[in-house]
Motif scaffolding. Sequence first.
Motif, short mmCIF file in Angstrom:
data_model
loop_
_atom_site.label_atom_id
_atom_site.label_comp_id
_atom_site.label_asym_id
_atom_site.label_seq_id
_atom_site.Cartn_x
_atom_site.Cartn_y
_atom_site.Cartn_z
N UNK A 1 0.87 -1.17 0.00
CA UNK A 1 0.00 0.00 0.00
C UNK A 1 0.91 1.23 0.00
N UNK A 2 0.57 2.24 -0.78
CA UNK A 2 1.48 3.38 -0.97
C UNK A 2 0.75 4.70 -0.67
N UNK A 3 1.42 5.57 0.08
CA UNK A 3 0.90 6.91 0.37
C UNK A 3 1.78 7.95 -0.33
N UNK A 4 1.13 8.83 -1.09
CA UNK A 4 1.84 9.83 -1.89
C UNK A 4 1.42 11.23 -1.42
N UNK A 5 2.28 11.91 -0.65
CA UNK A 5 1.93 13.26 -0.19
C UNK A 5 2.22 14.31 -1.26
N UNK A 6 1.30 15.25 -1.42
CA UNK A 6 1.50 16.39 -2.32
C UNK A 6 1.08 17.64 -1.58
N UNK A 7 1.31 18.80 -2.18
CA UNK A 7 1.03 20.05 -1.49
C UNK A 7 -0.47 20.24 -1.23
N UNK A 8 -1.30 19.73 -2.14
CA UNK A 8 -2.74 19.98 -2.02
C UNK A 8 -3.56 18.73 -1.72
N UNK A 9 -2.89 17.59 -1.54
CA UNK A 9 -3.62 16.35 -1.28
C UNK A 9 -2.66 15.28 -0.77
N UNK A 10 -3.26 14.20 -0.27
CA UNK A 10 -2.49 13.02 0.09
C UNK A 10 -3.22 11.81 -0.47
N UNK A 11 -2.60 11.14 -1.40
CA UNK A 11 -3.26 10.05 -2.12
C UNK A 11 -2.77 8.71 -1.62
N UNK A 12 -3.72 7.83 -1.32
CA UNK A 12 -3.40 6.47 -0.87
C UNK A 12 -3.75 5.50 -1.98
N UNK A 13 -2.73 4.73 -2.39
CA UNK A 13 -2.90 3.73 -3.45
C UNK A 13 -3.13 2.38 -2.77
N UNK A 14 -4.31 1.81 -3.00
CA UNK A 14 -4.79 0.65 -2.25
C UNK A 14 -4.84 -0.59 -3.15
N UNK A 15 -4.52 -1.74 -2.58
CA UNK A 15 -4.54 -3.02 -3.30
C UNK A 15 -5.89 -3.72 -3.12
N UNK A 16 -6.24 -4.55 -4.12
CA UNK A 16 -7.50 -5.29 -4.07
C UNK A 16 -7.31 -6.80 -4.11
N UNK A 17 -6.10 -7.26 -4.44
CA UNK A 17 -5.82 -8.69 -4.51
C UNK A 17 -4.41 -8.96 -3.99
N UNK A 18 -4.17 -10.18 -3.54
CA UNK A 18 -2.81 -10.63 -3.26
C UNK A 18 -2.29 -11.17 -4.59
N UNK A 19 -1.39 -10.41 -5.22
CA UNK A 19 -1.01 -10.71 -6.60
C UNK A 19 -1.97 -10.01 -7.53
N UNK A 20 -2.19 -10.60 -8.72
CA UNK A 20 -3.09 -9.97 -9.69
C UNK A 20 -3.66 -11.02 -10.61
N UNK A 21 -4.93 -10.82 -10.99
CA UNK A 21 -5.58 -11.72 -11.94
C UNK A 21 -4.93 -11.65 -13.31
N UNK A 22 -4.42 -10.46 -13.67
CA UNK A 22 -4.02 -10.19 -15.05
C UNK A 22 -2.52 -10.37 -15.27
N UNK A 23 -2.14 -10.21 -16.55
CA UNK A 23 -0.75 -10.47 -16.96
C UNK A 23 -0.21 -9.34 -17.83
N UNK A 24 -0.51 -8.10 -17.49
CA UNK A 24 -0.05 -6.98 -18.29
C UNK A 24 1.48 -7.02 -18.37
N UNK A 25 2.00 -6.97 -19.59
CA UNK A 25 3.41 -7.28 -19.80
C UNK A 25 4.36 -6.21 -19.27
N UNK A 26 3.87 -4.97 -19.07
CA UNK A 26 4.73 -3.89 -18.60
C UNK A 26 4.67 -3.69 -17.09
N UNK A 27 3.83 -4.48 -16.42
CA UNK A 27 3.54 -4.24 -15.01
C UNK A 27 4.22 -5.28 -14.12
N UNK A 28 4.97 -4.81 -13.13
CA UNK A 28 5.69 -5.70 -12.22
C UNK A 28 4.73 -6.57 -11.43
N UNK A 29 3.62 -5.95 -10.97
CA UNK A 29 2.64 -6.72 -10.19
C UNK A 29 2.07 -7.87 -11.01
N UNK A 30 1.94 -7.65 -12.32
CA UNK A 30 1.37 -8.68 -13.17
C UNK A 30 2.23 -9.93 -13.32
#
Length: 400
Positions: free
Chosen positions: A122-151
Amino acid sequence: MTQTSTIPLEKTPLETYVPPAKPSLIGLSRAEIADKLGSVGVEERHRKMRAQQLWHWMYVRGAKSFAEMTNVSKDLRATLAEHFTVDRPEVVAEQISSDGTRKWLLRLPSGDDVQKAHEVECVYIPETDRGTLCVSSQVGCTLNCSFCHTGTQRLVRNLTAGEIVGQVMVAKDRLNDWPQAVGADKDGNRLVTNIVMMGMGEPLYNFDAVRDALLIVSDNEGIGLSRRRITLSTSGVVPNIVRAGDEIGVMLAISLHAVRDELRDELVPLNRKYPLAEVLQACRDYPGASNARRITFEYVMLKGVNDSLDDARRLVKLLKGIPAKINLIPFNPWPGSKYECSDWEQIEKFSEYVFNAGYSSPVRTPRGRDILAACGQLKSETEKLSVRERDALRAMAMTD
């Protein structure tokens, strides 16, 4: 047979969730909490009120135990503690980037067997006007996108609603972002202001849990994030796109990355099941889409692959009639990838063409690259560490 046709469209989960003997109440609806209260002897006429009390303590005050819930009777607190918890995922490791981005490796128990615990990032990205939390939905991933490390990971299992909401609660714990927390902002300003379902996994292949979690996160009597500040990203699971608009009502992002089916078949193999025309029609049908609620199209910039001005022209033509903005993402390298990031000059030319055609086309500033926390880089790297190294990281995380 082409090379892309040998890449499987989807992976099958290796495991299913096994709840611990004392399950957490995090992630349950009010009605479900009331049912749990009934199972431990709370009279029906008191359940709704008690469920609301628990809801407030969990999602407004961030309580980590029933003992903190001082307006709940001592006997009921003891009964609840005997049967349930308000546990969230455990922080195994925390990494902080030079740009302030934070990445947490979170342990998710499965049953009561510690050896079978799973992990997500899970990743938190602070910026001057917001703080964005990047949230996961699976352990691993269903898909196989060739450019994506998680895939490149296996799909272990879907997360529960509680494990998804739990990531938000962990971030608020670590950032002292609860109103009553020591060190919390005295003016009530939040640190977690936005959520993006762009972590590990394909959210629309875990629809029910993602829906239930986001409804909790956006509930005005709890964490209370506006649905306009929550973005769900999908690679194009067409049957669930319109459903997401109807049942969740958050902002939509599409991982597009190519403007020709033959190239998207390679980059996003799911395209062979749901080709571009079907994905874009689902976007046109997305409930609530308007110039005020534009759909974001994510487009990772791959050198010599999808970054030509002809690609930019095709992109503009494809999106005609859709209230859209294009988020250009410089490719974030990871070990073993065959792709390179487009040259900055080419990215600017691409962005300028799209902008001049009337579309917002911001270039996403890479954040957290040095800790593999940037877009497309999430993969539980600490799974490679020795037990001693993992314990050391965990101890550091717990003492920060």
